[in-house]
Enzyme design. Structure first.
Site, PDB file in Angstrom:
ATOM      1  N   CYS A  85       1.023  -1.165   0.015  1.00 48.83           N
ATOM      2  CA  CYS A  85       0.120  -0.135   0.001  1.00 48.83           C
ATOM      3  C   CYS A  85       0.952   1.375   0.066  1.00 48.83           C
ATOM      4  CB  CYS A  85      -0.924  -0.005   1.295  1.00 48.83           C
ATOM      5  SG  CYS A  85      -1.653  -1.649   1.391  1.00 48.83           S
ATOM      6  N   HIS A 332      -9.329   3.819  -1.224  1.00 50.24           N
ATOM      7  CA  HIS A 332      -7.795   3.130  -1.043  1.00 50.24           C
ATOM      8  C   HIS A 332      -7.362   2.146  -2.227  1.00 50.24           C
ATOM      9  CE1 HIS A 332      -4.112   1.744   0.466  1.00 50.24           C
ATOM     10  NE2 HIS A 332      -4.365   0.982   1.202  1.00 50.24           N
TER      11      HIS A 332
END
Lengths: 386, 386
Positions: A85, A332
């Protein structure tokens, strides 16, 4: 080492974008940033793209070549960077180094993820943890972060309601962001009563599965004014690694990689946390937003929950956090997040953030985490060069 | 822009390494290079790792964090770079930029792939091509390169025997390399009569499925002599992108990305192809080795086959190619290849290549290709700084 500026930014809408392909998303963001920068095609010398798992999400590796090709940028070098991420934050850092080194004058740093083309995103996301020691034993990301949350509650008396405030403030801000995946406000009660995911975390403590892309154009600071009247300068780029597995950590309520990267970043920028006017933190789960508040130094260890409860992180609070809506409300798309954070800070420092503007913001920071803290990138940006 | 030197190198044996895990392979190579360099743990500031598809081969992304953790390098920044089979070459380039920029003084650039943990490597490898336009239509890498070979034979009269010579010379050299996957010599007849894979290519025209890792330690040139008496200098680092899909190319017998990267590299190093004493080229299939001979400028377009036939690429030939055995005989763990090429050139320029030594080599070059030419990295190294 040359100074570097951001001269253009763009972000696609984040969400479940069924009708946009992987290559379309990144092309839209990349070309948007190039247009925003005023750079002509011939000025652009290289591209860096953050992406966590094209291989598992869309069965496509070698995405940098695909992207250079799709965007009509051939034959310039295009490089993919991956750190789960934190892929976007590291792509940004590689772009900065490419310009700082003198190898290139103008480059794009971008990020993209297309997560909704698989039936279940969980196995792909789990590859950001230690496959052999965590994922294969059944640990998923909500469960890992739930352990961190539970321990923080035990050690410091953090309450369930304080954690929920991270999501409440994010949604409050996301409601003002046209590119956000979720634009509805929520309450602490709603967070507490949403579906349990991994106790103590409920659905509204968790960032969503998202598609999306973002891009920024980086330029040697000495040339930035040739392209724009409002360059935003990179004051610091810092990165650190921590144990990929939670079980190897000295303390699961602290992310050491955040602390190390933040310390280096403040040093490089010549500032302290008190000088930061606006910050985008990596709240993949509410607890990680809370940990960031502590590990970046905004609150003492154990006091992050109180800061949230008192509204200190709101747009008009003492240290505004996630005016964009953060990972929770903006969405996200893993590889895009670190770049979207930088884009938000640029809008804030330019004074272009409309209803979510932090008044008079002059110094901004981004905090991008991979996995449960195996990687952290911290960047500091300023209206002024130093 | 600071000059950069290589001060340490290492490579694991390449092959079907059933008893070595992904993390073990990269740790062995990384720590080997660090030991070779004489650098202490505290001197090392960052690591860059090339890897094509940890996600599809070993269900592990976020590998840079895993590696920093496994190697005991925390908390230094560790970054994964991906460009299919050119992942290693691009990791090398990022490491060079990190040092050239002044961000770091001493870094490791490494590459790793563990390909034998899946039943069939083909679908993972195919993600280096255009998934939507090539892989999903059934095209595999042997079939794509077979089309390039067939067309080259049609356009230039290249013979099947000339192509086979690429593999024959590679095996001749690999037999002398203790780290090579295959150490047996072969003949043109043996290549022609091995199992057909994709006409005209047979099994012995194709590089193998391999496990392995390689690493180099990069250092600011001005500090290199603090660590070693035999630094090898990076004279040029160049990279280019081409269309990921073969169908979009103006000519499938030329890899434009190679031509562009080579032109930039010669310019940066201030040399011509005639100055290069030894080269490692990306012979994932025999035809790609032949194309490299032409596109790098060693032979005129269409004359690569003749050069091979005449033995010009042998260790004692006019322009020695792949003294290591190349991808065909040394093996081709995708992400490791670009770094293994650099390690071989360093051994050659140090005069440490034993029975495969090219006499008096002073300038060496590596050529690393992703996919069918969507990415190409060309690096030039020298015993002298310039």
């Amino acid at each position: 080492m040359r100074d570097v500026a951001i001269i253009g930014v763009a972000q696609t809408k984040f969400g479940e974008l069924w009708s946009n392909s992987f290559r379309q998303l990144i092309s839209d963001a990349g070309l948007g940033a190039i247009e925003d920068s005023g750079v002509g095609g011939k000025d652009l010398e290289a591209m860096f793209v953050g992406n966590m798992s094209g291989g598992l999400f869309v069965q496509q590796e070698h995405i940098a070549s695909l992207i250079a090709d799709s965007m009509g940028l051939l034959p310039i070098p295009c490089t993919r960077v991956e750190a789960a991420c934190a892929s976007g934050g590291l792509a940004l850092r590689q772009g900065i180094m490419a310009v700082a080194s003198g190898y290139h004058d103008v480059v794009v740093a971008a990020g993209v993820e297309k997560m909704t083309d698989v039936v279940d995103a969980t196995p792909a996301i789990a590859t950001a943890s230690d496959q052999e020691w965590e994922a294969q034993q059944g640990a998923t990301f909500p469960s890992l972060y739930a352990m961190m949350a539970r321990r923080h509650m035990y050690e410091y008396g953090t309450t369930r309601e304080q954690l929920a405030m991270m999501s409440v403030v994010n949604h409050m801000n996301g409601a003002k962001n046209p590119n956000a995946q979720f634009r509805n406000e929520i309450t602490v009660d709603k967070v507490l009563n949403s579906s349990p995911v991994a106790d103590p975390l409920t659905l509204l403590d968790c960032s969503p599965v998202s598609d999306g892309a973002a891009a920024v154009v980086l330029c040697a600071a000495e040339k930035a004014k040739e392209f724009t009247d409002t360059p935003i300068y990179v004051r610091a780029s810092a990165q650190s690694s921590g144990t990929i597995g939670l079980h190897n950590r000295r303390d699961i309520t602290t992310i050491d990689a955040t602390k190390v990267a933040a310390r280096k970043a403040y040093e490089m920028a010549g500032i302290t946390v008190k000088d930061v006017d606006v910050t985008e933190v990596h709240d993949c789960f509410s607890i990680n937003g809370l940990l960031a508040i502590e590990d970046l130094g905004f609150a003492e260890k154990g006091k992050g929950g109180i800061a949230l409860e008192e509204g200190q992180t709101m747009i008009d609070g003492d240290f505004p956090i996630n005016p964009s809506g953060g990972l929770k409300a903006r969405g996200h798309p893993l590889g895009a997040t670190g770049i979207a954070q930088a884009a938000e800070i640029v809008w804030q420092l330019r004074g272009d953030a409309d209803k979510r503007q932090v008044d008079g913001a002059e110094i901004g920071m981004t905090h991008n985490v991979g996995g449960t803290g195996g990687t952290c990138a911290v960047h500091i940006f300023g209206r002024d060069k130093n």
